[in-house]
Design an enzyme around this catalytic site. Structure first.
Site, PDB file in Angstrom:
ATOM      1  N   LYS A 137      -3.061   5.386  -2.619  1.00  0.00           N
ATOM      2  CA  LYS A 137      -4.053   5.969  -1.783  1.00  0.00           C
ATOM      3  C   LYS A 137      -4.512   7.154  -2.712  1.00  0.00           C
ATOM      4  O   LYS A 137      -3.513   7.518  -3.145  1.00  0.00           O
ATOM      5  CB  LYS A 137      -3.278   6.482  -0.432  1.00  0.00           C
ATOM      6  CG  LYS A 137      -3.009   5.359   0.400  1.00  0.00           C
ATOM      7  CD  LYS A 137      -4.184   4.611   1.169  1.00  0.00           C
ATOM      8  CE  LYS A 137      -3.863   3.803   2.291  1.00  0.00           C
ATOM      9  NZ  LYS A 137      -5.140   3.107   2.609  1.00  0.00           N
ATOM     10  N   GLU A 168     -11.119   0.942  -3.450  1.00  0.00           N
ATOM     11  CA  GLU A 168     -11.458   0.542  -2.096  1.00  0.00           C
ATOM     12  C   GLU A 168     -12.013   1.576  -1.399  1.00  0.00           C
ATOM     13  O   GLU A 168     -11.546   2.968  -1.428  1.00  0.00           O
ATOM     14  CB  GLU A 168     -10.076   0.202  -1.408  1.00  0.00           C
ATOM     15  CG  GLU A 168     -10.234  -0.517  -0.038  1.00  0.00           C
ATOM     16  CD  GLU A 168      -8.795  -0.875   0.555  1.00  0.00           C
ATOM     17  OE1 GLU A 168      -7.961  -0.914  -0.250  1.00  0.00           O
ATOM     18  OE2 GLU A 168      -8.601  -0.901   1.577  1.00  0.00           O
ATOM     19  N   LYS A 214      -0.920  -0.790  -4.619  1.00  0.00           N
ATOM     20  CA  LYS A 214      -2.170  -0.267  -4.081  1.00  0.00           C
ATOM     21  C   LYS A 214      -1.761   1.234  -3.781  1.00  0.00           C
ATOM     22  O   LYS A 214      -0.858   1.595  -3.132  1.00  0.00           O
ATOM     23  CB  LYS A 214      -2.989  -0.789  -2.855  1.00  0.00           C
ATOM     24  CG  LYS A 214      -3.632  -0.088  -2.132  1.00  0.00           C
ATOM     25  CD  LYS A 214      -4.621  -0.719  -1.054  1.00  0.00           C
ATOM     26  CE  LYS A 214      -4.693  -0.055   0.226  1.00  0.00           C
ATOM     27  NZ  LYS A 214      -5.493  -0.778   1.244  1.00  0.00           N
ATOM     28  N   ASN A 224     -10.142   5.661   1.379  1.00  0.00           N
ATOM     29  CA  ASN A 224     -10.323   5.913   2.637  1.00  0.00           C
ATOM     30  C   ASN A 224     -11.616   6.665   3.168  1.00  0.00           C
ATOM     31  O   ASN A 224     -11.536   7.713   3.594  1.00  0.00           O
ATOM     32  CB  ASN A 224      -9.276   6.165   3.437  1.00  0.00           C
ATOM     33  CG  ASN A 224      -8.132   5.055   3.782  1.00  0.00           C
ATOM     34  OD1 ASN A 224      -7.154   4.914   3.039  1.00  0.00           O
ATOM     35  ND2 ASN A 224      -8.496   4.074   4.578  1.00  0.00           N
ATOM     36  N   GLY A 267      -4.491  -4.508   5.782  1.00  0.00           N
ATOM     37  CA  GLY A 267      -3.552  -4.406   6.873  1.00  0.00           C
ATOM     38  C   GLY A 267      -3.575  -2.902   7.585  1.00  0.00           C
ATOM     39  O   GLY A 267      -4.367  -2.142   6.913  1.00  0.00           O
ATOM     40  N   LYS A 313     -10.092  -7.367   7.574  1.00  0.00           N
ATOM     41  CA  LYS A 313      -9.225  -7.028   8.342  1.00  0.00           C
ATOM     42  C   LYS A 313      -9.618  -7.415   9.713  1.00  0.00           C
ATOM     43  O   LYS A 313     -10.726  -7.113  10.276  1.00  0.00           O
ATOM     44  CB  LYS A 313      -8.916  -5.333   8.495  1.00  0.00           C
ATOM     45  CG  LYS A 313      -8.258  -4.986   7.499  1.00  0.00           C
ATOM     46  CD  LYS A 313      -8.188  -3.267   7.720  1.00  0.00           C
ATOM     47  CE  LYS A 313      -7.674  -2.696   6.499  1.00  0.00           C
ATOM     48  NZ  LYS A 313      -7.684  -1.285   6.478  1.00  0.00           N
ATOM     49  N   ASP A 350      -7.230   3.171  -3.239  1.00  0.00           N
ATOM     50  CA  ASP A 350      -8.039   3.119  -1.895  1.00  0.00           C
ATOM     51  C   ASP A 350      -8.088   4.519  -1.408  1.00  0.00           C
ATOM     52  O   ASP A 350      -7.197   5.565  -1.332  1.00  0.00           O
ATOM     53  CB  ASP A 350      -7.064   2.650  -0.950  1.00  0.00           C
ATOM     54  CG  ASP A 350      -7.851   2.546   0.436  1.00  0.00           C
ATOM     55  OD1 ASP A 350      -9.126   2.762   0.650  1.00  0.00           O
ATOM     56  OD2 ASP A 350      -7.226   1.782   1.435  1.00  0.00           O
ATOM     57  N   SER A 354       0.867  -1.103   0.089  1.00  0.00           N
ATOM     58  CA  SER A 354       0.049  -0.042  -0.161  1.00  0.00           C
ATOM     59  C   SER A 354       0.719   1.057   0.078  1.00  0.00           C
ATOM     60  O   SER A 354       1.710   1.474   0.843  1.00  0.00           O
ATOM     61  CB  SER A 354      -0.988   0.013   1.195  1.00  0.00           C
ATOM     62  OG  SER A 354      -1.653   1.177   1.415  1.00  0.00           O
ATOM     63  N   ASP A 387     -14.061  -1.601   3.055  1.00  0.00           N
ATOM     64  CA  ASP A 387     -12.853  -1.718   3.883  1.00  0.00           C
ATOM     65  C   ASP A 387     -13.652  -1.302   5.240  1.00  0.00           C
ATOM     66  O   ASP A 387     -14.341  -2.180   5.887  1.00  0.00           O
ATOM     67  CB  ASP A 387     -11.429  -1.126   3.494  1.00  0.00           C
ATOM     68  CG  ASP A 387     -10.571  -1.020   4.659  1.00  0.00           C
ATOM     69  OD1 ASP A 387     -10.933  -1.695   5.775  1.00  0.00           O
ATOM     70  OD2 ASP A 387      -9.674  -0.643   4.451  1.00  0.00           O
TER      71      ASP A 387
HETATM   72  O1  SMG Z   1      -0.578  -2.503   6.761  1.00  0.00           O
HETATM   73  O2  SMG Z   1       0.180  -2.276   4.805  1.00  0.00           O
HETATM   74  C1  SMG Z   1      -0.616  -1.790   5.841  1.00  0.00           C
HETATM   75  C2  SMG Z   1      -1.286  -0.757   5.544  1.00  0.00           C
HETATM   76  C3  SMG Z   1      -2.365  -0.936   4.502  1.00  0.00           C
HETATM   77  O3  SMG Z   1      -3.358   0.823   3.429  1.00  0.00           O
HETATM   78  C4  SMG Z   1      -3.182   0.101   4.164  1.00  0.00           C
HETATM   79  N1  SMG Z   1      -4.158   0.374   5.404  1.00  0.00           N
HETATM   80  O4  SMG Z   1      -7.336   1.608   4.489  1.00  0.00           O
HETATM   81  O5  SMG Z   1      -6.612  -0.117   3.981  1.00  0.00           O
HETATM   82  C5  SMG Z   1      -6.424   0.911   4.293  1.00  0.00           C
HETATM   83  C6  SMG Z   1      -5.295   1.202   5.271  1.00  0.00           C
HETATM   84  C7  SMG Z   1      -5.593   1.616   6.998  1.00  0.00           C
HETATM   85  C8  SMG Z   1      -4.352   2.265   7.633  1.00  0.00           C
HETATM   86  S1  SMG Z   1      -4.307   3.581   7.190  1.00  0.00           S
HETATM   87  C9  SMG Z   1      -3.360   4.567   8.083  1.00  0.00           C
HETATM   88 MG    MG Z   2      -8.435   0.619   3.108  1.00  0.00          MG
END
Ligand code: SMG
Ligand code: MG
Length: 378
Positions: free
Chosen positions: A173, A223, A171, A200, A300, A272, A198, A145, A248
């Site tokens: 953001k 995502e 992936k 969020n 993750g 998760k 992603d 990510s 997610d």
């Molecule tokens: O653990 O590799 C990892 C992080 C993966 O992008 C990741 N996690 O929304 O999927 C998600 C984010 C949540 C944590 S963002 C601080």
């Molecule tokens: Mg996510």
């Protein structure tokens, strides 16, 4: 398939909680902010037979990804959840969720406690978490990510570095204003790579026209474009996009997964364990998706070596047909709190085979990152 052979019971004497602050190797920027330090809670349960079990509460310092955050998790774990488990005394990992059920929400805190009990019970059984879960793969393909970078050129350079390390899926953001150009830059630099984005929760249905333009980049999925509780809006958005939507944040339980699938809000699910209240609930989501032919992958939360080992075991279950965010420890940390942190081998991560989580804690590292601790006793 539900857990075939339940674990032994653990007799809990003590629960130790620590807040750790671990520096990240580079800042991690998402639509909701930038982190430079991972603040996380590590749980150790001590059992009457002298064995320990380890877990991790994956909240962040601030309630930006979800409503949970470190101090809230600390309060509920020390004041309510931990004492409820100690009061029970002897319990099997499969009982933890039921004992904690009266307390509404706080799924990440519950998940961390359940994982510690699972680890203790499986260690004393001499079974690995992977075999307990019915995992079949020995190694899992590893995705990474990638946070929002200074500009699209910097993003391409960062992605290039991860591809050179061997990651098999990227992936990125995105957020409003940092979506189309960023995705276009990565796609044109690396035409063939498995790529997903992603958001969020950064968009609303009013952004559907922009999001529909992502269709031209041949993404595996988008995502969580909309808010956590925007299930109906996600279903409406899905009608407008060719790119599959993968929820997610919205998937907080097996029931939430079932509802979102029934409404057509998602066609892929990011699992998760922290977000859904534990690895056993994660397995239930895996099972229902597998029965429904819905692909899942393991998300993750910048886990330490504790949660990363557990995620590798989970992701080795047969329904995890897409590469997850289970990357090498060094993607985030120069120093981890386990003796043999997860490494990348030919784009894959090895599934631990030792008893419980199959990791040993590096006590010195653990100590060096600890900023607060509490011990709860029976
Ligand atoms: O653990 O590799 C990892 C992080 C993966 O992008 C990741 N996690 O929304 O999927 C998600 C984010 C949540 C944590 S963002 C601080
Ligand atoms: Mg996510």
């Amino acid at each position: 398939m539900p857990i075939a052979t339940p674990a032994a019971s653990a007799s809990l004497d003590e629960i130790e909680l620590r807040v750790l602050q671990i520096p990240l190797v580079s800042p991690f920027t998402t639509s909701f902010g930038t982190e430079t330090v991972r603040e996380v809670i590590v749980v150790r349960v001590r059992t009457a037979d002298g064995g320990d079990g380890w877990g991790e509460i994956v909240t962040q310092q601030a309630p930006l990804y979800s409503s949970e955050y470190t101090q809230g998790a600390w309060d509920v774990a020390t004041r309510w959840l931990g004492p409820a488990l100690l009061e029970r005394g002897t319990l099997a990992p499969e009982d933890v969720a039921r004992v904690l059920e009266p307390f509404v929400g706080h799924r990440m805190a519950k998940a961390g406690l359940e994982l510690a009990v699972l680890d203790a019970a499986l260690r004393s059984d001499g079974r690995s978490l992977a075999s307990y879960l019915g995992a079949t793969a020995k190694t899992i393909p590893s995705g990474v990510s990638v946070g929002i970078q200074a500009d699209p050129a910097a993003l391409v350079e960062t992605v290039q570095g991860y591809l050179a390390e061997g990651y098999v899926r990227i992936k990125i953001k995105i957020r409003p204003g940092r979506d189309l150009a960023d995705t276009a830059a990565v796609r044109s630099a690396f035409p063939g790579i498995p790529l997903q984005v992603d958001a969020n929760s950064a968009y609303t249905l009013a952004d559907a026209d922009t999001l529909a333009q992502l269709d031209r980049f041949d993404l595996l999925l988008i995502e969580q474009p909309l808010q956590e509780d925007d299930i109906v809006d996600h279903a409406a958005l899905a009608q407008r996009l060719r790119t599959p939507i993968c929820l997610d944040e919205s998937i907080t339980s097996a029931k939430a997964a079932r509802d979102a699938l029934a409404l057509g809000a998602t066609t892929v699910i990011n699992i998760k364990a922290g977000r859904v209240g534990g690895y056993l609930e994660a397995v239930r989501i895996h099972d229902l998706c597998r029965d429904a032919g819905i692909p899942v992958w393991c998300g993750g939360m910048l886990e330490t070596g504790i949660g990363r080992a557990a995620n590798a075991a989970l992701a080795a279950m047969p329904g995890f047909t897409l590469p997850g965010d289970v990357s090498a420890s060094d993607r985030f940390y120069a120093r981890d709190i386990v003796a043999s942190p997860v490494v990348l081998e030919d784009g894959h991560v090895r599934v631990p085979t030792g008893p419980g989580l199959g990791v040993e804690i590096d006590a010195e590292a653990l100590e060096s990152f600890t900023v607060a601790r509490a011990t709860l006793r029976r």
